[in-house]
Write a protein that holds these residues in place. Structure first.
Motif, PDB file in Angstrom:
ATOM      1  N   VAL A 101      -4.845  -8.904  -9.182  1.00 40.32           N
ATOM      2  CA  VAL A 101      -3.497  -9.618  -9.638  1.00 40.32           C
ATOM      3  C   VAL A 101      -2.004  -9.586  -9.352  1.00 40.32           C
ATOM      4  CG1 VAL A 101      -2.274  -9.664 -11.579  1.00 40.32           C
ATOM      5  CG2 VAL A 101      -4.484  -9.946 -11.797  1.00 40.32           C
ATOM      6  N   SER A 102      -2.288  -8.224  -8.415  1.00 46.47           N
ATOM      7  CA  SER A 102      -0.704  -7.893  -7.532  1.00 46.47           C
ATOM      8  C   SER A 102      -0.291  -8.232  -6.335  1.00 46.47           C
ATOM      9  CB  SER A 102      -1.473  -6.378  -7.490  1.00 46.47           C
ATOM     10  OG  SER A 102       0.035  -5.573  -6.021  1.00 46.47           O
ATOM     11  N   VAL A 103      -1.571  -8.898  -5.651  1.00 46.11           N
ATOM     12  CA  VAL A 103      -1.010  -9.700  -5.055  1.00 46.11           C
ATOM     13  C   VAL A 103      -0.632 -11.463  -5.382  1.00 46.11           C
ATOM     14  CG1 VAL A 103      -2.140 -11.205  -2.741  1.00 46.11           C
ATOM     15  CG2 VAL A 103      -3.103  -8.820  -3.555  1.00 46.11           C
ATOM     16  N   ARG A 104      -1.237 -11.753  -5.481  1.00 48.65           N
ATOM     17  CA  ARG A 104      -0.194 -13.464  -6.512  1.00 48.65           C
ATOM     18  C   ARG A 104       1.367 -12.916  -7.185  1.00 48.65           C
ATOM     19  NH1 ARG A 104      -6.033 -13.136  -8.367  1.00 48.65           N
ATOM     20  NH2 ARG A 104      -7.668 -14.439  -8.053  1.00 48.65           N
ATOM     21  N   LEU A 105       0.985 -12.167  -8.018  1.00 45.84           N
ATOM     22  CA  LEU A 105       2.359 -11.506  -8.438  1.00 45.84           C
ATOM     23  C   LEU A 105       3.504 -11.747  -7.830  1.00 45.84           C
ATOM     24  CD1 LEU A 105       1.687  -8.682 -11.406  1.00 45.84           C
ATOM     25  CD2 LEU A 105       2.332 -11.324 -11.382  1.00 45.84           C
ATOM     26  N   ILE A 119      -3.483  -6.913   1.019  1.00 47.62           N
ATOM     27  CA  ILE A 119      -2.123  -6.345   1.115  1.00 47.62           C
ATOM     28  C   ILE A 119      -1.845  -6.674   2.940  1.00 47.62           C
ATOM     29  CG2 ILE A 119      -0.923  -3.896   0.856  1.00 47.62           C
ATOM     30  CD1 ILE A 119      -3.157  -3.608  -1.883  1.00 47.62           C
ATOM     31  N   HIS A 120      -0.840  -6.323   2.972  1.00 45.05           N
ATOM     32  CA  HIS A 120      -0.051  -6.871   4.478  1.00 45.05           C
ATOM     33  C   HIS A 120       0.663  -5.403   5.082  1.00 45.05           C
ATOM     34  CE1 HIS A 120      -0.082 -10.844   2.992  1.00 45.05           C
ATOM     35  NE2 HIS A 120      -1.576 -10.505   3.449  1.00 45.05           N
ATOM     36  N   GLY A 121      -0.427  -3.856   4.882  1.00 45.32           N
ATOM     37  CA  GLY A 121       0.395  -2.573   5.193  1.00 45.32           C
ATOM     38  C   GLY A 121       0.937  -2.402   4.031  1.00 45.32           C
ATOM     39  N   GLU A 122       1.901  -0.891   4.179  1.00 44.70           N
ATOM     40  CA  GLU A 122       2.594   0.076   3.359  1.00 44.70           C
ATOM     41  C   GLU A 122       2.945  -0.437   2.589  1.00 44.70           C
ATOM     42  OE1 GLU A 122       2.340   3.937   4.650  1.00 44.70           O
ATOM     43  OE2 GLU A 122       0.794   3.359   6.609  1.00 44.70           O
ATOM     44  N   ARG A 123       3.989  -1.134   3.316  1.00 46.32           N
ATOM     45  CA  ARG A 123       5.169  -1.834   3.211  1.00 46.32           C
ATOM     46  C   ARG A 123       5.544  -3.329   1.664  1.00 46.32           C
ATOM     47  NH1 ARG A 123       6.068  -1.220   8.513  1.00 46.32           N
ATOM     48  NH2 ARG A 123       8.163  -0.034   9.281  1.00 46.32           N
ATOM     49  N   ASP A 124       4.528  -3.793   1.890  1.00 46.72           N
ATOM     50  CA  ASP A 124       4.226  -4.900   1.129  1.00 46.72           C
ATOM     51  C   ASP A 124       3.783  -4.400  -0.368  1.00 46.72           C
ATOM     52  OD1 ASP A 124       3.455  -6.476  -0.526  1.00 46.72           O
ATOM     53  OD2 ASP A 124       1.218  -7.134   0.794  1.00 46.72           O
ATOM     54  N   LEU A 125       4.456  -5.400  -1.260  1.00 47.17           N
ATOM     55  CA  LEU A 125       5.313  -5.362  -2.474  1.00 47.17           C
ATOM     56  C   LEU A 125       3.763  -5.022  -3.360  1.00 47.17           C
ATOM     57  CD1 LEU A 125       7.689  -6.985  -3.307  1.00 47.17           C
ATOM     58  CD2 LEU A 125       7.812  -4.684  -3.783  1.00 47.17           C
ATOM     59  N   ALA A 126       2.248  -5.953  -3.435  1.00 47.09           N
ATOM     60  CA  ALA A 126       1.752  -5.928  -3.668  1.00 47.09           C
ATOM     61  C   ALA A 126       0.224  -4.509  -4.012  1.00 47.09           C
ATOM     62  CB  ALA A 126       0.595  -6.606  -3.168  1.00 47.09           C
ATOM     63  N   ALA A 127       1.347  -3.361  -3.055  1.00 44.20           N
ATOM     64  CA  ALA A 127       0.397  -2.386  -2.405  1.00 44.20           C
ATOM     65  C   ALA A 127       0.479  -0.935  -3.624  1.00 44.20           C
ATOM     66  CB  ALA A 127       0.206  -1.656  -1.533  1.00 44.20           C
ATOM     67  N   LEU A 128       2.085  -0.795  -5.162  1.00 46.41           N
ATOM     68  CA  LEU A 128       2.073  -0.993  -5.453  1.00 46.41           C
ATOM     69  C   LEU A 128       1.484  -0.021  -6.295  1.00 46.41           C
ATOM     70  CD1 LEU A 128       4.967   0.898  -6.586  1.00 46.41           C
ATOM     71  CD2 LEU A 128       4.773  -1.309  -8.406  1.00 46.41           C
ATOM     72  N   PRO A 129       0.451  -1.450  -7.081  1.00 45.93           N
ATOM     73  CA  PRO A 129      -0.983  -0.252  -8.181  1.00 45.93           C
ATOM     74  C   PRO A 129      -1.419   0.901  -7.851  1.00 45.93           C
ATOM     75  CG  PRO A 129      -0.745  -2.273  -7.802  1.00 45.93           C
ATOM     76  CD  PRO A 129      -0.013  -2.298  -6.838  1.00 45.93           C
ATOM     77  N   VAL A 130      -1.570   0.472  -5.822  1.00 48.02           N
ATOM     78  CA  VAL A 130      -2.851   1.759  -4.486  1.00 48.02           C
ATOM     79  C   VAL A 130      -1.599   2.857  -5.230  1.00 48.02           C
ATOM     80  CG1 VAL A 130      -3.356   2.862  -2.754  1.00 48.02           C
ATOM     81  CG2 VAL A 130      -3.765   0.057  -3.269  1.00 48.02           C
ATOM     82  N   LEU A 131      -0.280   2.849  -4.799  1.00 49.43           N
ATOM     83  CA  LEU A 131       0.158   3.521  -4.895  1.00 49.43           C
ATOM     84  C   LEU A 131       0.290   5.171  -6.538  1.00 49.43           C
ATOM     85  CD1 LEU A 131       1.971   6.261  -2.895  1.00 49.43           C
ATOM     86  CD2 LEU A 131       4.012   4.660  -4.137  1.00 49.43           C
ATOM     87  N   LEU A 132       1.256   3.376  -7.539  1.00 47.15           N
ATOM     88  CA  LEU A 132       0.584   4.503  -9.005  1.00 47.15           C
ATOM     89  C   LEU A 132      -0.870   4.928  -9.242  1.00 47.15           C
ATOM     90  CD1 LEU A 132       2.553   1.387 -10.376  1.00 47.15           C
ATOM     91  CD2 LEU A 132       3.829   3.037  -9.594  1.00 47.15           C
TER      92      LEU A 132
END
Length: 416
Positions: free
Chosen positions: A82-86, A320-333
């Motif tokens: 869902v994060s990728v779609r958002l 996810i397209h790397g560490e800077r990708d917004l969609a990676a936020l759930p991983v960090l959270l």
């Protein structure tokens, strides 16, 4: 992704089953034989019904704690699709990177909040059924919206700083973020009493002038820079009793819930306030920040490696397209939530030490162990708090010594 989701759900079900079996044990809150019949024995100051309700409510709240945090972590990982779609949606809506980030953060947090809203409401209903909460539905949603907006703004600021640092220093972003977090934490501690707390509650000068004078006398001995004591209308939310001293420097505030004014005697209130002032005297807020800095330094460093490994290992699978990708936020959270959960025993151990030192200060300044005993007996009764806690709950949720331990200490002081 389906295999990963199945593993997450299966692992969570097994974990939840083990925790539930542990919390259903009948002797979790048994009083040591040496305390039976003493001032620390709830049978001497609580009814049988109150004891049963206190233990039952503690089991429910502990189950909520041990289940919800891992559930949040698992759900964050499951929502990566869902994060990728958002992320793609925010990219179509806005061209500027900041507004893309703001839209993504807002939408993701809103989705996450709505998913857990029914659970929050269920816990409210539980507290209402036990006679602890007086919160109306309107007040519940009002607080929920305020929490969402404040957390959303805070998350947006942190994410913006994180992305900026990640661009400037891909390998050392965690160190710079840790350094920036220190003044941010101090700023929040400074403004909380005068900006954040009044958003939720109505603070008024203490009406009982005699009690105010005696509290200010204690404050003068503690070198607390204030000439005012506040009472806050908490009875519209809860029947529980509490008081606190918070803030830094000239923003320090002495606050009593109106429930404590209604349910405790003057000497009992003074013993509680002396304890709260002990935190200020011994600069526990600064020690807490220092301890938090040490833990967070380790946490930021460890999180950076876990985050980088996770994106490199599974980023392509997640889209996810790397560490800077917004969609990676759930991983960090999810990493931050997991580390906060696992570090809880260390944080609580440190907190219990400070709480005991505040109790010691209260005895030195009031010399009234009997009043403290009666105060904590009433706190146990009114807050429906068991006087003992099993080890697992104490490690993960016990920010204070148990009420039994505190009463035993006050009793020894009274005898001496």
């Amino acid at each position: 992704m389906r295999k990963i989701h199945t593993m997450i759900i299966t692992g969570f079900i097994l974990y939840a089953a083990v925790i539930s079996i542990y919390l259903m044990q009948g002797d979790l809150y048994a009083i040591p034989s040496g305390l039976q019949g003493t001032a620390a024995d709830p049978a001497t100051f609580m009814t049988g019904e109150q004891i049963i309700k206190a233990e039952s409510l503690s089991r429910i709240n502990s189950l909520g704690y041990f289940i919800l945090t891992p559930m949040q972590i698992g759900l964050l990982l499951i929502l990566l699709g869902v994060s990728v779609r958002l992320r793609d949606l925010a990219g179509r809506w806005f061209r500027h990177s900041f507004w893309q980030m703001a839209a993504f953060v807002g939408l993701f947090l809103l989705l996450f909040d709505l998913l857990f809203l029914p659970i929050d409401y269920l816990l409210l209903r539980v507290n209402q059924s036990y006679g602890i909460s007086n919160e109306t539905l309107a007040l519940f949603f009002s607080d929920h919206i305020k929490n969402f907006l404040i957390n959303g703004i805070g998350t947006l600021i942190i994410v913006a700083i994180f992305r900026l640092l990640l661009n400037k220093s891909p390998r050392r972003w965690w160190l710079w973020l840790w350094l920036i977090s220190i003044p941010l934490l101090l700023f929040v501690s400074f403004v909380q009493p005068v900006l954040l707390d009044p958003l939720y509650n109505d603070f008024q000068p203490l009406q009982d002038q005699g009690l105010k004078k005696e509290i200010l006398t204690l404050a003068e001995q503690a070198d607390i820079p204030t000439d005012q004591v506040y009472q806050v209308n908490m009875s519209e939310r809860t029947n529980a009793i509490n008081a606190y001293v918070n803030g830094i420097g000239g923003n320090a505030r002495i606050v009593l819930w109106d429930t404590i004014l209604n349910k405790l005697q003057k000497e009992e209130i003074l013993s509680v306030m002396a304890h709260e002032m002990g935190h200020f005297v011994e600069k526990h807020i600064y020690w807490g920040i220092l301890y938090g800095m040490i833990l967070s330094f380790i946490g930021f460093w460890l999180a950076s490696y876990i985050y980088r490994y996770s994106i490199q290992r599974w980023g392509a699978v997640w889209g996810i397209h790397g560490e800077r990708d917004l969609a990676a936020l759930p991983v960090l959270l999810a990493i931050v939530a997991a580390m906060g959960f696992l570090s809880a025993p260390a944080q609580n151990t440190f907190s219990r030490v400070m709480e005991h030192r505040a109790d010691t200060y209260a005895m030195k300044i009031t010399h009234n162990g009997d009043a403290a005993i009666h105060a904590f007996q009433k706190i146990a009764k009114e807050n429906l708090a068991p006087v003992t806690q099993p080890k697992l709950i104490k490690w993960f949720r016990g920010s204070h010594p148990t009420i039994a331990e505190r009463i035993v200490y006050f009793e020894q002081y009274a005898k001496e």
